[in-house]
Motif scaffolding. Structure first.
Motif, short mmCIF file in Angstrom:
data_model
loop_
_atom_site.label_atom_id
_atom_site.label_comp_id
_atom_site.label_asym_id
_atom_site.label_seq_id
_atom_site.Cartn_x
_atom_site.Cartn_y
_atom_site.Cartn_z
N SER A 154 -68.28 -93.96 4.29
CA SER A 154 -67.43 -92.80 4.06
C SER A 154 -67.57 -92.43 2.59
N PRO A 191 -61.61 -97.18 13.48
CA PRO A 191 -61.61 -96.44 12.21
C PRO A 191 -60.23 -95.90 11.84
N ASP A 233 -58.35 -98.83 10.45
CA ASP A 233 -58.86 -99.12 9.10
C ASP A 233 -58.35 -98.08 8.10
N TRP A 234 -58.40 -96.83 8.51
CA TRP A 234 -57.98 -95.75 7.60
C TRP A 234 -56.50 -95.91 7.24
#
Ligand SMILES: [Zn+2]
Lengths: 354, 336
Positions: free
Chosen positions: A285, B117, B120-121
């Motif tokens: 990212s 994700p 995790d975010w």
């Protein structure tokens, strides 16, 4: 609410002006009472009292001094201010030598309760702060190694710049710009005990280095690799932090020159195959930041420190000492470097003292 | 404020199996046509985002979409309640289809590409902006696994799901997650509130943001994902956007309108990213399905005369420049 702190700035060049803006942005915290700069051409009105000589500023009874002058002037200025009970914010590098920073630390110790902070603003950049929070959270495991490249092209009249006059600056690109990267290495890995290096003057007709390569290792076995350059024709700031379970890459840094590219942090966490081996090229990212709040955040922290709202701070005199020590060890460890003998002597003297 | 670009392989089929999704859409279209068929579009209504009275319209599945002339947000006309939307979806087989074949939470791909994700975010956001946070509310939860992952991370004392998607039916729910309704949440007490893909399917997105604000303690964080009207998909395709439907995408704010909405409710935006990665794929597909609508346009030329590298570069570009049609944001509640 407490009255704003009376502040004065010594050295009204590029950095001094940035600090003045930071003060103006926080009228509740600061009131700028004067500025001194020996260069009369800087004396064009911004509604601030100008003095040619910093002692003239004392008549305005500043409670805090921002020292944005040349390196050789710092020890006297810092010590002089601390002795008078004036809090000091001093830009990096902390003088030219270990003796310089020692002098400032001695004055700090004698001036009980008077605060001394050094400007290592890179710690306050958004990409660095985010990277730090990711590393500290520990989800990616322990830091294995870091690698930093920080360089610029030198620029017009670089060979004449005071930053390359050893008597004034103490060194070249390493002490001027590379010291930021060394400070960041310490920020992420703590202190380093072992240093190997190569220091060169490869292009510019100057007496100090225009490139420095350093390899550092600490007791945890973490290795940091530095390249600090004044022949980096394409300006560059890159810091890779590799951890057990992923990596971070800081690329570009928002600066007043705007030439180091967009500030960006890449983050990737490892994926593993069926047997638990990390797979190559995990998804990344990328985080982009549009504003550089680092100068302001530093000044805000300094206000909290003076007001007693914060006990520990970034860029204390030990941080400054340790970064300067790394600079000197990089100079010292390349025996082919023309100033390495002097650096070794100074390090030996310090070791003898401690 | 920062913005994030995600670089991973992400295809629509990974999160919406084509066959089942098509079947779901067919049923939904039929129900929509029936529902909107008997209603007046109420052209006196105002933009849901900025209250402007001026907008253009296009038809989709029997409903009208207004596109605000002022802020570019999209909203369905006539408006209808959340209750009506729920009833419309409540046809035999719909819940099972959605649950077992569309969102299929047991699919490892969905877990890897979407749910993990998100976990995790959320934990990264907590690490960075709210390390002391102990309680989390997830509004309109769709994935029990998401909540389970958060519980397992042991970072919160309390994980609460408010008004989970009713189509989950009696899907097993993690014991340690409490289920509550909107009305039972106290004010000013919550550290983190998440709303994933909720704003676009509720009658009044502004009311949801206002409610989130009231539940959060000052300094607490709102973590939101939603579809955006200013993404490539919706701006290029309009009525031909494959996933536009007047029930689940009934209010799509523009990036600017969304940002205004948060600011108006005393939030400070910490992150606003358009991390959607499906725009290019969806535009390409829609152009194949409706060639007459796009021939001789720039986009037609681009999609037909440039290779996969250019398409990938375009997808990255739209993410980088906040032009993709799915966004994520983190906002901090200001005030005391
Ligand atoms: Zn509008």
């Amino acid at each position: 609410m407490a009255a704003p702190l009376k502040a004065a700035i010594i050295g009204y060049g590029r950095v001094g002006r940035i600090r003045a803006k930071c003060l103006a942005a926080r009228p509740q915290d600061w009131r700028l009472v004067g500025v001194s700069d020996p260069d009369r051409s800087q004396w064009n009105g911004l509604g601030v009292t100008y003095m040619e000589n910093w002692t003239g500023l004392l008549e305005h009874h500043p409670e805090a001094l921002f020292i944005c002058s040349t390196n050789q002037a710092m020890p006297e200025l810092v010590a002089g201010a601390l002795e008078r009970g004036i809090h000091v914010f001093c830009e990096k590098p902390p003088g030219r030598t270990l003796a310089d920073i020692e002098r400032m630390r001695e004055a700090e110790q004698k001036a009980a309760g008077v605060k001394l902070k050094f400007g290592f603003n890179h710690r306050f950049h958004a990409c660095v702060q985010e990277a730090k929070s990711i590393v500290d959270a520990g989800r990616l495991g322990k830091v294995l190694w870091v690698r930093g490249i920080y360089g610029k092209a030198g620029g017009r009249h670089f060979e004449r710049n005071w930053r390359n006059k050893r008597e004034i600056s103490g060194g070249g690109i390493l002490i001027d710009q590379g010291i930021h990267m060394l400070d960041l290495f310490r920020y992420f890995c703590g202190d380093f005990d072992e240093v190997k290096s190569m220091v060169t003057r490869s292009y510019w007709p100057i007496e100090v280095e225009d490139n420095a390569f350093g390899l550092l290792r600490n007791r945890e076995g973490q290795v940091a690799m530095l390249h600090s350059s004044a022949t980096q024709w394409q300006h560059r700031f890159i810091m890779d932090i590799y951890l057990e379970k992923g990596y971070l890459s800081l690329q570009g840094i928002l600066s007043s020159s705007g030439t180091y590219g967009r500030e960006m942090l890449k983050v990737a966490r490892c994926h593993y195959d069926g047997e638990g081996y990390p797979l190559a090229n995990p998804e990344e990212s990328e985080t982009y930041y549009d504003e550089d709040g680092s100068w302001q955040l530093e000044v805000d922290e300094f206000a909290r420190v003076i007001r007693g709202e914060q006990e520990k701070w970034q860029g204390d005199s030990l941080d400054a000492y340790r970064s300067m020590e790394l600079v000197q060890r990089i100079y010292a460890s390349d025996h082919q470097w023309r100033w390495s003998q002097e650096a070794r002597e100074e390090l030996a003297r310090v070791q003898a003292v401690t | 404020m920062k913005r994030v670009v995600l670089r991973d392989e992400f295809r629509e089929a990974d999160i919406r199996p084509a066959g089942a999704y098509h079947q779901y859409q067919e049923i939904l279209e039929k129900e929509c046509r029936r529902f909107f068929g008997g209603r007046q579009p109420d052209l006196g209504a105002r933009c849901r985002a900025c209250q402007a009275a001026l907008y253009s319209v296009f038809e989709r599945w029997g409903a009208l979409y207004g596109r605000c002339e002022q802020c570019l947000s999209l909203f369905v006309l006539p408006q209808f309640s959340d209750e009506e939307a729920r009833n419309l979806l409540n046809v035999p087989g719909m819940g099972e289809l959605w649950r077992e074949q569309i969102i299929n939470p047991s699919s490892p791909e969905r877990m890897r590409l979407m749910i993990q994700p998100r976990i995790d975010w959320l934990l990264e956001v907590k690490d960075q902006y709210a390390p002391q946070a102990r309680c989390l509310i997830d509004y309109g939860s769709k994935y029990p696994q998401f909540l389970e992952g958060l519980v397992q991370a042991k970072e919160f004392d309390r994980v609460t799901s408010v008004d989970p998607d009713w189509r989950l039916g009696n899907t097993p729910w993690p014991d340690s997650v409490e289920k509550l309704s909107v009305g039972s949440i106290g004010i000013n007490g919550t550290d983190l509130m998440a709303a994933f893909d909720v704003l676009e399917r509720v009658h009044d997105p502004a009311a949801v943001i206002g409610w989130m604000k009231s539940c959060l303690r000052p300094g607490g964080l709102a973590i939101v994902t939603t579809a955006l009207s200013t993404g490539l998909e919706y701006l290029v395709l309009g009525a031909k956007a494959p996933n536009l439907n007047p029930i689940e995408r009934r209010n799509l704010f523009s990036l600017e309108a969304l940002s205004d909405l948060l600011t108006r409710h005393d939030f400070e935006l910490l992150e606003l990213s358009t991390t959607g990665r499906l725009d290019v794929e969806l535009v390409a597909r829609a152009m194949e399905e409706h060639p007459k609508d796009f021939q001789r346009t720039f986009w037609w030329y681009f999609f037909h005369h440039r290779g996969p590298e250019a398409l990938q570069a375009l997808q990255e570009f739209v993410q980088q420049h906040q032009l993709s049609s799915h966004c994520r944001l983190v906002a901090r509640r200001l005030g005391s």
